[in-house]
Design a protein around this motif. Structure first.
Motif, mmCIF file in Angstrom:
data_model
loop_
_atom_site.group_PDB
_atom_site.id
_atom_site.type_symbol
_atom_site.label_atom_id
_atom_site.label_comp_id
_atom_site.label_asym_id
_atom_site.label_seq_id
_atom_site.Cartn_x
_atom_site.Cartn_y
_atom_site.Cartn_z
ATOM 1 N N ALA A 147 0.830 -1.203 0.000
ATOM 2 C CA ALA A 147 0.000 0.000 0.000
ATOM 3 C C ALA A 147 0.866 1.256 0.000
ATOM 4 O O ALA A 147 1.938 1.277 0.605
ATOM 5 C CB ALA A 147 -0.915 0.001 1.211
ATOM 6 N N GLU A 148 0.401 2.252 -0.707
ATOM 7 C CA GLU A 148 0.978 3.584 -0.668
ATOM 8 C C GLU A 148 -0.163 4.554 -0.445
ATOM 9 O O GLU A 148 -1.313 4.253 -0.769
ATOM 10 C CB GLU A 148 1.697 3.911 -1.980
ATOM 11 N N MET A 149 0.152 5.700 0.121
ATOM 12 C CA MET A 149 -0.913 6.662 0.365
ATOM 13 C C MET A 149 -0.398 8.083 0.232
ATOM 14 O O MET A 149 0.798 8.340 0.350
ATOM 15 C CB MET A 149 -1.547 6.466 1.736
ATOM 16 N N TRP A 150 -1.339 8.972 -0.033
ATOM 17 C CA TRP A 150 -1.054 10.401 0.005
ATOM 18 C C TRP A 150 -1.232 10.854 1.441
ATOM 19 O O TRP A 150 -2.254 10.573 2.069
ATOM 20 C CB TRP A 150 -2.014 11.180 -0.898
ATOM 21 N N SER A 151 -0.240 11.513 1.963
ATOM 22 C CA SER A 151 -0.299 12.086 3.297
ATOM 23 C C SER A 151 -0.280 13.607 3.121
ATOM 24 O O SER A 151 0.713 14.166 2.659
ATOM 25 C CB SER A 151 0.908 11.630 4.120
ATOM 26 N N ILE A 152 -1.395 14.240 3.468
ATOM 27 C CA ILE A 152 -1.511 15.688 3.311
ATOM 28 C C ILE A 152 -1.733 16.286 4.691
ATOM 29 O O ILE A 152 -2.755 16.041 5.333
ATOM 30 C CB ILE A 152 -2.676 16.047 2.366
ATOM 31 N N LYS A 153 -0.749 17.039 5.148
ATOM 32 C CA LYS A 153 -0.830 17.666 6.468
ATOM 33 C C LYS A 153 -1.198 19.135 6.267
ATOM 34 O O LYS A 153 -0.454 19.886 5.643
ATOM 35 C CB LYS A 153 0.494 17.523 7.205
ATOM 36 N N ILE A 154 -2.360 19.494 6.802
ATOM 37 C CA ILE A 154 -2.901 20.840 6.621
ATOM 38 C C ILE A 154 -2.884 21.556 7.970
ATOM 39 O O ILE A 154 -3.464 21.054 8.943
ATOM 40 C CB ILE A 154 -4.349 20.788 6.085
ATOM 41 N N PRO A 155 -2.248 22.730 8.037
ATOM 42 C CA PRO A 155 -2.250 23.468 9.302
ATOM 43 C C PRO A 155 -3.673 23.904 9.693
ATOM 44 O O PRO A 155 -4.431 24.381 8.839
ATOM 45 C CB PRO A 155 -1.380 24.698 9.019
ATOM 46 N N ILE A 156 -4.028 23.722 10.931
ATOM 47 C CA ILE A 156 -5.357 24.101 11.397
ATOM 48 C C ILE A 156 -5.581 25.599 11.199
ATOM 49 O O ILE A 156 -6.689 26.024 10.868
ATOM 50 C CB ILE A 156 -5.553 23.680 12.877
ATOM 51 N N LYS A 157 -4.527 26.370 11.317
ATOM 52 C CA LYS A 157 -4.627 27.810 11.096
ATOM 53 C C LYS A 157 -5.141 28.116 9.686
ATOM 54 O O LYS A 157 -5.992 28.990 9.499
ATOM 55 C CB LYS A 157 -3.233 28.432 11.303
ATOM 56 N N GLU A 158 -4.693 27.360 8.684
ATOM 57 C CA GLU A 158 -5.154 27.558 7.314
ATOM 58 C C GLU A 158 -6.598 27.100 7.134
ATOM 59 O O GLU A 158 -7.347 27.694 6.371
ATOM 60 C CB GLU A 158 -4.245 26.787 6.333
ATOM 61 N N ILE A 159 -6.983 26.069 7.851
ATOM 62 C CA ILE A 159 -8.368 25.597 7.788
ATOM 63 C C ILE A 159 -9.307 26.645 8.370
ATOM 64 O O ILE A 159 -10.345 26.965 7.782
ATOM 65 C CB ILE A 159 -8.522 24.248 8.539
ATOM 66 N N ILE A 160 -8.922 27.206 9.494
ATOM 67 C CA ILE A 160 -9.750 28.221 10.152
ATOM 68 C C ILE A 160 -9.923 29.453 9.258
ATOM 69 O O ILE A 160 -11.007 30.040 9.206
ATOM 70 C CB ILE A 160 -9.179 28.581 11.534
ATOM 71 N N LYS A 161 -8.882 29.820 8.532
ATOM 72 C CA LYS A 161 -8.988 30.969 7.619
ATOM 73 C C LYS A 161 -10.091 30.757 6.581
ATOM 74 O O LYS A 161 -10.694 31.718 6.139
ATOM 75 C CB LYS A 161 -7.661 31.190 6.891
ATOM 76 N N GLN A 162 -10.331 29.510 6.201
ATOM 77 C CA GLN A 162 -11.318 29.235 5.177
ATOM 78 C C GLN A 162 -12.723 29.001 5.727
ATOM 79 O O GLN A 162 -13.666 28.847 4.968
ATOM 80 C CB GLN A 162 -10.872 28.040 4.338
ATOM 81 N N LEU A 163 -12.856 28.954 7.034
ATOM 82 C CA LEU A 163 -14.195 28.781 7.632
ATOM 83 C C LEU A 163 -14.942 30.091 7.707
ATOM 84 O O LEU A 163 -14.455 31.142 7.781
ATOM 85 C CB LEU A 163 -14.077 28.171 9.042
#
Length: 163
Positions: A147-163
Motif C-alpha cells: 500500500a501507498e498513500m497520500w499524506s496531506i498535512k494541513i495546518p489548522i490555522k489555514e483551515i480556520i482561515k477558510q471557515l
C-alpha cells in the motif's frame, strides 16, 4: 457629498469588525473543512498525475512535480506520497498505511481519512488507488502488493482561515 463619504466609512468599519469577530469553531467543523480541503488537493494531485504520468513520459518522482509544490505552498500543506519504505513521521500514518494495506489485500474500496494529527495539524490521508496513474505507471509488480498513500498535512490555522 461629505455625508455620503462618512456612510462608506461606517460600512467598511462594520465589515472590518465583523471579520475580526471571535468565533467558536468546533473540532468537528475543523475536521469537516479539513476533509473538504483534502478532497480539493487530492483532485488537483490526480490532475497533475494525469499530465505527468503517461505511457510515453514517466515522471514517477513526485518531488519533481513543480505543480505539486505550488499547490502545497498555496494551501501551506505538506504533501507526501508514503509507503512502508518512506520515513514516516507519525504513528497515525503508520496505522493508516497498515489499514490501507489490509484494504488493498482484500480488494476493499479506498476511503479518505481525516484526523487531527496534533494541536496544529490535520492529517488527510488517501490510499493510492489501483486505478490511478501512479499505480499503473510507477509501481512494478512487487510494489503493487504494498500500500501507498497520500499524506496531506494541513495546518489548522489555514483551515480556520477558510471557515
Amino acid at each position: 457629498m461629505a455625508c455620503h463619504e462618512q456612510n462608506k466609512n461606517k460600512v467598511s468599519t462594520a465589515e472590518l469588525m465583523k471579520s475580526r469577530e471571535i468565533k467558536k469553531i468546533s473540532e468537528a467543523e475543523i475536521l469537516q473543512k479539513g476533509g473538504e480541503i483534502g478532497n480539493e488537493l487530492l483532485e488537483q494531485i490526480q490532475t497533475i498525475s494525469g499530465s505527468n504520468l503517461t505511457i510515453g513520459s514517466k515522471l514517477c518522482e513526485i518531488s519533481k512535480w513543480e505543480e505539486l509544490d505550488s499547490i502545497a505552498t498555496n494551501y501551506q500543506a505538506d504533501i507526501q506520497k508514503i509507503n512502508v519504505n518512506s520515513p514516516i513521521s507519525s504513528e497515525l500514518e503508520v496505522q493508516l498505511l497498515s489499514a490501507y494495506q489490509y484494504n488493498l489485500e482484500n480488494y476493499l474500496k479506498p476511503t479518505p481519512s481525516v484526523q487531527k494529527l496534533d494541536a496544529k495539524t490535520v492529517l488527510y490521508a488517501y490510499p493510492i488507488d489501483t486505478s490511478s496513474n501512479i499505480y499503473k505507471y510507477c509501481l512494478d509488480s512487487a510494489e503493487r502488493i504494498r500500500a501507498e498513500m497520500w499524506s496531506i498535512k494541513i495546518p489548522i490555522k489555514e483551515i480556520i482561515k477558510q471557515l
